[in-house]
Design an enzyme around this catalytic site. Structure first.
Site, short mmCIF file in Angstrom:
data_model
loop_
_atom_site.label_atom_id
_atom_site.label_comp_id
_atom_site.label_asym_id
_atom_site.label_seq_id
_atom_site.Cartn_x
_atom_site.Cartn_y
_atom_site.Cartn_z
N GLU A 8 3.11 0.18 -2.24
CA GLU A 8 3.14 1.66 -2.31
C GLU A 8 4.44 2.17 -2.95
O GLU A 8 5.11 3.04 -2.40
CB GLU A 8 2.94 2.26 -0.92
CG GLU A 8 1.57 1.97 -0.36
CD GLU A 8 1.25 2.64 0.98
OE1 GLU A 8 2.14 3.25 1.58
OE2 GLU A 8 0.07 2.56 1.39
N GLU B 172 -5.45 -1.96 1.23
CA GLU B 172 -5.26 -1.30 2.53
C GLU B 172 -6.34 -0.24 2.67
O GLU B 172 -6.40 0.68 1.83
CB GLU B 172 -3.88 -0.63 2.65
CG GLU B 172 -2.75 -1.59 2.95
CD GLU B 172 -1.43 -0.87 3.24
OE1 GLU B 172 -1.45 0.18 3.91
OE2 GLU B 172 -0.40 -1.39 2.79
O1 AHR Z 1 -0.78 -0.04 7.31
C1 AHR Z 1 0.26 0.81 7.71
C2 AHR Z 1 1.10 1.32 6.55
O2 AHR Z 1 0.31 2.15 5.75
C3 AHR Z 1 1.61 0.27 5.59
O3 AHR Z 1 2.80 -0.29 6.00
C4 AHR Z 1 1.80 1.05 4.34
O4 AHR Z 1 1.64 0.26 3.20
C5 AHR Z 1 0.79 2.17 4.43
O5 AHR Z 1 1.36 3.40 4.16
#
Ligand code: AHR
Length: 497
Positions: free
Chosen positions: A172, A289
């Site tokens: 990110e 994610e």
């Molecule tokens: O999964 C939790 C968090 O969400 C992770 O660390 C990050 O990559 C995202 O913002």
């Protein structure tokens, strides 16, 4: 309400990459400590890994697990998690305000993943560290040479390389919340150089560049970043967290349509850069994610200072309800329906932290509601995704018109001689009478209808109370398939040759 799904053997989307059913373990909250690792737990194995958690992870059949972050990785020094445990430093984890003891690190996680039957998808720190560290980690994990970092791995007890194939170039990096956040240009240049060196250290690695974080941020970053990295990387990442903060279930169930737009949008951006560069290479998508995340946010904000700078803080411990399971089930269908382009996806995360599996320290491990749609997709959603043509009524929500009540995917597993149809009825009021037309298969016989349903959309599973669990629905003599209002379903058909 009547609805129909048509799948034709000849009209395929693509082969489902098993890595579509990946997950994620970050050094965050109780994911590692008290999650996968608890040496004092009655079920702990010789390395301190919880056996009860491993059993549940194995049931989910997770082929790849992203590690060690997440936001955590952007301040991580990978060497901290290698070698003699007694000599490892304790560090401030500046991403999550916790103490990182480094009892588990690069070395141990390889072993845990092996025991779970998964491969590791490693993330490198491109926030506060740089290209040399990334290449050194590739050497440590994958090289067979007699050079410094490969020798260090041997000295630490690992003669054979770990063979980590997929690597994320940071996490990110478009987000101002990220340690070492960068502009698209800064990140693009850095990621391209890191990729160049990592591929020189091991030509066989596959690399994921950071796309923008979520559909609402998508666009300029992705295009500009790819303009710098296109020749060096193999995938672009997508991240999404769904929320029903507004408590509007109809709208919540429709949100998965944003993920559909996001996938199409990012694929289009990749192809625009491809066209600009006259490249023959296609960049695929790594949705590394995704999940529901909102139940714990307020409490975490309130507790922000309470247990700061402690190990295994209770963070992001969302307790999932039944409607969350419907969203997770629908998202899995969305991923399957894009099997041509989405090759990797990681349910974020796996244990305790926004996770299908919860544990109590020294006690039980149990399955949250979202465990079940993932379990069935991962175990029965393998093979070829067919184009699922759906016909059903639609509804409107704020910001989106004509949301179909029916969400579905159709997966043909030639080896098993089976077609599996996954279907969610998004209507909060009406049962659905579903016709399934499987064309070009000869006669197909329905052999199983499994359903996930709770009257109460807010029903949750707790340590000693499983309120949301799958049931086998008796097949009707008249052949009718009925999908309850707001239900998730799996229909398995035997094909005729
Ligand atoms: O999964 C939790 C968090 O969400 C992770 O660390 C990050 O990559 C995202 O913002």
């Amino acid at each position: 309400m009547k609805a129909k799904i048509t799948g034709n053997r000849k009209f395929t989307v693509g082969e489902i990459d098993p890595r579509l059913y990946g997950s994620f373990i970050e050094h965050l909250g109780r994911a590692v400590y008290e999650g996968i690792y608890e040496p004092d737990h009655p079920s702990a194995d010789d390395q301190g890994f919880r056996g009860d958690v491993l059993e549940l992870v194995k049931k989910l059949n997770v082929p790849i697990v992203r590690y060690p972050g997440g936001n955590f990785v952007s301040g991580y020094r990978w060497e901290d998690g290698t070698g003699d445990k007694a000599k490892r430093p304790k560090r401030m984890d500046l991403a999550w305000g916790a103490v990182e003891t480094n009892e588990v690190g690069v070395d141990e996680f390889q072993e845990w993943a092996k025991r779970a039957g998964s491969e590791v998808m490693m993330t490198v720190n491109l926030g506060t560290r740089g290209v040399q560290d990334a290449a050194d980690l590739v050497e440590y994990c994958n090289a067979e040479t007699d050079t410094h970092f490969a020798e260090l791995r041997r000295k630490n007890g690992f003669e054979k390389p770990f063979g980590v194939k997929v690597w994320c170039l940071g996490n990110e990096m478009d987000g101002p919340w990220q340690l070492g956040h960068k502009t698209a240009e800064q990140y693009g240049l850095l990621a391209a150089e890191a990729a160049k060196m990592m591929k020189r250290a091991d030509r066989s690695v596959e690399l994921v560049a950071c796309g923008s974080t979520g559909w609402s941020r998508c666009g300029d970053w992705d295009y500009e970043m790819l303009d710098h990295t296109y020749g060096y990387v193999d995938y672009i990442s997508l991240h999404t967290y769904f929320s029903n903060k507004e408590n509007d279930p109809e709208k919540y169930l429709a949100k998965v349509e944003d993920a559909n737009d996001y996938i199409n949008g990012v694929a289009a951006l990749c192809d625009a850069v491809k066209a600009k560069k006259k490249s023959h290479k296609t960049i695929n998508l790594s949705y590394d994610e995704w999940n529901v995340w909102y139940h714990s946010i307020e409490a975490d904000r309130e507790n922000r200072d309470a247990d700061r700078w402690t190990r295994a803080r209770h963070q992001l411990e969302d307790v999932y309800n039944f409607e969350d399971a419907l969203v997770v089930g629908s998202m899995l269908m969305t991923l399957q329906n894009h099997a041509d382009r989405v090759k990797i996806a990681c349910l974020a995360q796996l244990v305790n932290v926004i996770a299908p599996i919860m544990t109590e320290k020294g006690g039980k491990a149990w399955a949250q509601t979202i465990f079940y749609p993932f379990f069935f997709a991962s175990n029965y959603g393998r093979g070829t995704a067919l184009r699922a043509l759906t016909e059903s009524g639609t509804y409107d929500v704020e910001g989106r018109k004509d949301v179909p009540y029916l969400v579905a995917s159709v997966i043909y597993n030639a080896e098993a001689g089976e077609v599996t149809v996954f279907a969610v009825n998004r209507s909060l009021e009406e049962e659905m009478e579903l016709e399934v037309a499987l064309e070009d298969f000869g006669a197909c016989a329905l052999t199983e209808h499994t359903e996930l349903y709770a009257d109460d959309l807010k029903a949750v599973n707790e340590k000693d109370a499983e309120r949301v669990a799958p049931v086998r629905v008796g097949l009707r003599p008249d052949g009718k398939i009925l999908l309850k209002k707001h239900s998730w379903n799996m229909l398995r058909f035997k094909t005729n040759g």
